[in-house]
Design a protein around this motif. Structure first.
Motif, PDB file in Angstrom:
ATOM      1  N   PHE A   1       0.157  -0.834  -0.029  1.00 38.63           N
ATOM      2  CA  PHE A   1       0.190   0.317  -0.351  1.00 38.63           C
ATOM      3  C   PHE A   1       0.964   1.371   0.116  1.00 38.63           C
ATOM      4  N   VAL A   2      -0.007   2.441  -0.503  1.00 40.24           N
ATOM      5  CA  VAL A   2       1.261   3.549  -0.101  1.00 40.24           C
ATOM      6  C   VAL A   2       0.013   4.616   1.042  1.00 40.24           C
ATOM      7  N   HIS A   3       1.026   5.304   1.499  1.00 42.89           N
ATOM      8  CA  HIS A   3       0.781   6.198   2.647  1.00 42.89           C
ATOM      9  C   HIS A   3       0.442   8.301   1.606  1.00 42.89           C
ATOM     10  N   LEU A   4      -0.454   8.661   2.321  1.00 38.82           N
ATOM     11  CA  LEU A   4      -1.246   9.629   1.565  1.00 38.82           C
ATOM     12  C   LEU A   4      -0.004  10.779   2.630  1.00 38.82           C
ATOM     13  N   ALA A   5       0.156  11.762   1.811  1.00 35.30           N
ATOM     14  CA  ALA A   5       1.045  13.095   2.166  1.00 35.30           C
ATOM     15  C   ALA A   5       0.985  13.015   3.069  1.00 35.30           C
ATOM     16  N   ALA A   6       1.841  13.824   4.464  1.00 37.71           N
ATOM     17  CA  ALA A   6       1.884  14.816   5.327  1.00 37.71           C
ATOM     18  C   ALA A   6       0.980  15.819   4.961  1.00 37.71           C
ATOM     19  N   ASN A   7       1.147  16.642   4.066  1.00 37.40           N
ATOM     20  CA  ASN A   7       0.452  17.991   3.838  1.00 37.40           C
ATOM     21  C   ASN A   7      -0.835  17.668   3.323  1.00 37.40           C
ATOM     22  N   ASP A   8      -1.577  18.302   3.941  1.00 37.49           N
ATOM     23  CA  ASP A   8      -3.354  18.552   3.122  1.00 37.49           C
ATOM     24  C   ASP A   8      -3.613  18.603   1.547  1.00 37.49           C
TER      25      ASP A   8
ATOM     26  N   LEU B   1       1.533  11.748  -7.293  1.00 40.11           N
ATOM     27  CA  LEU B   1       2.382  11.171  -5.914  1.00 40.11           C
ATOM     28  C   LEU B   1       3.743  12.462  -5.762  1.00 40.11           C
ATOM     29  N   ASP B   2       3.602  12.876  -4.837  1.00 37.50           N
ATOM     30  CA  ASP B   2       4.703  13.940  -4.491  1.00 37.50           C
ATOM     31  C   ASP B   2       6.446  13.044  -4.632  1.00 37.50           C
ATOM     32  N   ARG B   3       7.842  13.949  -4.397  1.00 34.70           N
ATOM     33  CA  ARG B   3       8.279  13.515  -4.692  1.00 34.70           C
ATOM     34  C   ARG B   3       9.568  12.638  -3.694  1.00 34.70           C
ATOM     35  N   PHE B   4       8.654  11.983  -2.631  1.00 30.78           N
ATOM     36  CA  PHE B   4       8.947  11.097  -1.850  1.00 30.78           C
ATOM     37  C   PHE B   4       7.683   9.855  -2.179  1.00 30.78           C
ATOM     38  N   GLY B   5       6.851   9.719  -2.869  1.00 33.00           N
ATOM     39  CA  GLY B   5       6.273   8.200  -3.501  1.00 33.00           C
ATOM     40  C   GLY B   5       4.853   9.249  -2.621  1.00 33.00           C
ATOM     41  N   ASN B   6       4.623   9.784  -2.013  1.00 32.48           N
ATOM     42  CA  ASN B   6       3.623   9.829  -0.573  1.00 32.48           C
ATOM     43  C   ASN B   6       1.894  10.310  -1.511  1.00 32.48           C
ATOM     44  N   VAL B   7       0.728  10.416  -2.609  1.00 30.39           N
ATOM     45  CA  VAL B   7       0.064  10.206  -2.819  1.00 30.39           C
ATOM     46  C   VAL B   7      -0.891  11.983  -1.712  1.00 30.39           C
ATOM     47  N   MET B   8      -0.395  12.670  -2.928  1.00 30.37           N
ATOM     48  CA  MET B   8      -0.977  14.158  -2.764  1.00 30.37           C
ATOM     49  C   MET B   8      -2.253  14.632  -3.282  1.00 30.37           C
ATOM     50  N   GLY B   9      -2.678  13.198  -3.779  1.00 29.41           N
ATOM     51  CA  GLY B   9      -4.349  13.713  -5.029  1.00 29.41           C
ATOM     52  C   GLY B   9      -4.330  12.371  -5.007  1.00 29.41           C
ATOM     53  N   VAL B  10      -5.493  12.776  -6.047  1.00 31.44           N
ATOM     54  CA  VAL B  10      -6.456  11.299  -6.080  1.00 31.44           C
ATOM     55  C   VAL B  10      -6.774  12.119  -7.347  1.00 31.44           C
TER      56      VAL B  10
ATOM     57  N   THR C   1      -1.865   5.820   8.534  1.00 31.04           N
ATOM     58  CA  THR C   1      -0.735   7.365   8.515  1.00 31.04           C
ATOM     59  C   THR C   1       0.109   8.134   7.428  1.00 31.04           C
ATOM     60  N   ALA C   2       0.517   9.059   8.159  1.00 34.06           N
ATOM     61  CA  ALA C   2       1.008  10.201   6.857  1.00 34.06           C
ATOM     62  C   ALA C   2       2.397   9.349   6.462  1.00 34.06           C
ATOM     63  N   GLY C   3       2.548   8.946   5.231  1.00 31.81           N
ATOM     64  CA  GLY C   3       3.857   8.848   4.832  1.00 31.81           C
ATOM     65  C   GLY C   3       5.443   9.608   5.360  1.00 31.81           C
ATOM     66  N   ALA C   4       6.468   9.794   5.326  1.00 35.39           N
ATOM     67  CA  ALA C   4       7.107  10.431   5.716  1.00 35.39           C
ATOM     68  C   ALA C   4       7.913  11.133   4.708  1.00 35.39           C
ATOM     69  N   ASN C   5       8.485  12.239   4.783  1.00 32.22           N
ATOM     70  CA  ASN C   5       9.406  12.840   3.684  1.00 32.22           C
ATOM     71  C   ASN C   5      10.531  12.138   3.921  1.00 32.22           C
ATOM     72  N   GLY C   6      11.514  12.100   3.039  1.00 32.22           N
ATOM     73  CA  GLY C   6      12.999  11.740   3.821  1.00 32.22           C
ATOM     74  C   GLY C   6      13.696  13.131   3.212  1.00 32.22           C
TER      75      GLY C   6
END
Length: 553
Positions: free
Chosen positions: A411-418, A476-485, A520-525
């Motif tokens: 699975f993937v994580h949602l981005a921390a920022n809304d 996806l954002d630059r960390f591979g977290n979902v910023m939008g659908v 849980t929100a995905g971590a930013n590396g």
């Protein structure tokens, strides 16, 4: 309980309790007040989501539940011969399997679907829901046979499943007749055109173009019941054809079936979104008698007409509703490039992504709404049947659950920022244009052109390439977290640039919380990932959702 009647080979009437076979496999919930519920049970946070055999769904707090017993029962007693199988060209005749009632019912259902891929879905569902069924090996043989037919492009034509060279020759013969019919139409030789088109439809009834042409000629001749029959066949093949919907509306209006007529004109203006179709809707509403104008079912169409009239500067009615012909883009029965998802011959495809390790998928509402059967293709072309858990009434979002839920899923994580910032890099993954580009994941990159504070719908704009079939996929954002659908693209025209639109992670998070799904929100590396690294990370959790059977709109 479903009571089905069948005849044995000796002429004896046998009653089969099909519902008993289904219920034997159902999960069993006992509440603390003594109430019991049978059905499919899925944990969701502090609640259980339950779907009962009649199709109804409900959520119950875990605090109210005494116990949950997973269904493991054997099939109900009784068996019947597998139903006769229709001839299938270029494939061996299926084995005559004597099995349980559930297997036989599934076999009959698979034979009556509209596409071979739909039959694959039927058998995949049987396998996923009945892993200990004594007919499991036979079911796996069935799914392999139907998958081969799907790969070979088989169609059910006049009661037979036909593939390969025979199908090609048949389609070419019918296509030549249809072409001659259109040429007669263009030269105003109507009777000759009808003769050619009717000959073509007898050979190959699955042609969108031929069904549309016969509907068009019949509505022009004021033979409205016949026109509706052909237009219904055309819409089965291409449900979002604006021209077909418009002409269906005209036929119903002529029969004084005003609610149906206006609603078809409304759908035509919605999918076509053009000044002529909007004018037709305005003209149709203006022609309504006062009693029909006050019908609540017509109000959405009237509201849409007001909005579209303002957009196209239409001041009022201009006359009677008109019949329209096919645009060049529509003649092949395919949607234009601006559609939200692909819909061909009753099959539509979109994208989704796994949001937890229990097989829960986020996608768009418009990808799955109205679907009777869902087939999910995962990384490595593994397939699983799925069902809709919830469709959101406010946002274009939905949750889908894999039926085979015994193994944990990636699975993937949602981005921390809304909401992402303007100019943020983004990567879009999905399954666009699978009939032309194949069934592998496609990756595109871009930037966030702008965000907004809209309460409903898409609130992210991107210049990343988005095409039909991308709907429901992750941005996806630059960390591979979902910023939008991803939800749609902005333009239909080939002469103007189009933008991709998406629903932000913040709205998705609220949607999940409302349905008791904790994430849980995905971590930013410390450093962003490359496009190749993002693709490798998210590919296992990105899925193609194929709706093989859809309800009639």
């Amino acid at each position: 309980m479903i009571l089905r009647r069948t005849w044995s080979s000796g002429g004896v009437l046998v009653l089969i309790l099909a519902g008993a076979a289904l219920m034997a496999r159902a999960d069993h919930v006992t509440l603390k007040d003594g109430t019991t519920i049978d059905g499919i049970v899925i944990p969701q946070g502090d609640k259980y989501w339950i779907k009962t055999p009649d199709g109804a769904t409900q959520t119950i707090p875990k605090s109210s539940v005494e116990s949950v017993t997973k269904g493991t029962g054997a099939p109900a007693a009784g068996s019947e011969k597998a139903g006769a199988t229709a001839a299938i060209a270029h494939t061996p005749a299926p084995p005559q399997v004597t099995g349980g009632a559930l297997f036989a019912a599934t076999q009959r259902k698979a034979m009556n679907v509209s596409t071979a891929l739909a039959a694959v879905t039927v058998w995949q569902r049987f396998i996923d829901e009945n892993p200990k069924d004594p007919d499991l090996a036979a079911a796996k043989a069935e799914i392999e046979r139907w998958q081969k037919l799907a790969d070979d492009g088989a169609e059910r034509i006049n009661g037979r499943w036909i593939a390969g060279a025979e199908r090609k020759a048949l389609v070419e013969k019918a296509g030549k007749l249809t072409k001659e019919g259109w040429e007669f139409m263009m030269s105003n030789q109507t009777l000759a055109a009808v003769k050619k088109l009717e000959e073509s439809i007898r050979i190959y009834p699955n042609s969108f173009r031929t069904n549309f042409a016969l509907g068009y000629l019949n509505v022009m001749s004021d033979k409205n019941p016949e026109a509706i029959r052909f237009f219904e066949n055309a819409l089965r093949l291409n449900p979002k054809s604006p021209e077909t919907l418009n002409n269906m509306g005209v036929a119903y209006m002529r029969q004084r079936q005003y609610v149906d007529g206006i609603n078809y004109l409304y759908k035509a203006a919605d999918y076509g979104d053009s000044a002529p179709l909007c004018q037709n809707l305005v003209n149709g509403i203006a022609s309504l008698p006062p009693v029909a104008r006050n019908t609540p079912k017509i109000k959405p169409a009237m509201d849409a007409a007001t909005l579209l009239a303002s957009k196209y500067h239409i001041s009022g009615p201009s006359g009677t509703v008109i019949i329209v012909g096919l645009s060049p883009k529509s003649e092949a029965g395919r949607e234009g490039e601006g559609g939200e998802d692909e819909t061909h011959g009753g099959i539509s495809a979109g994208t989704g992504f796994l949001i937890n390790d229990q097989g829960l998928i986020v996608t768009n509402r418009h990808v799955v709404k109205g679907a009777r059967t869902l087939l999910v293709m995962m990384d490595g072309r593994k397939k699983a049947s799925a069902e809709i858990v919830v469709i959101d009434d406010e946002q274009d979002l939905a949750l889908v659950k894999l039926k085979a839920g015994n193994q944990k899923t990636p699975f993937v994580h949602l981005a921390a920022n809304d909401n992402p910032g303007d100019g943020a890099e983004c990567t879009v993954m999905g399954f666009p244009l699978i009939d032309r580009l194949g069934g592998s994941i496609k990756v595109t990159r871009g930037i966030v052109s702008s965000g907004s504070a809209r309460q409903e719908g898409a609130d992210i704009v991107t210049d990343a390439k988005v095409n039909p079939g991308n709907s429901g996929g992750p941005m996806l954002d630059r960390f591979g977290n979902v910023m939008g659908v991803v939800t749609m693209k902005s333009a239909n025209s080939t002469f103007e640039d189009s933008y991709g639109l998406a629903i932000s992670a913040g709205k998705v998070r609220k949607f999940l919380a409302k349905n008791n799904v904790a994430v849980t929100a995905g971590a930013n590396g410390s450093a962003g990932l490359s496009a190749e690294e993002i693709a490798a990370k998210v590919k296992p959790a990105t899925v193609c959702i194929i709706c093989t059977e859809r309800e009639k709109e």
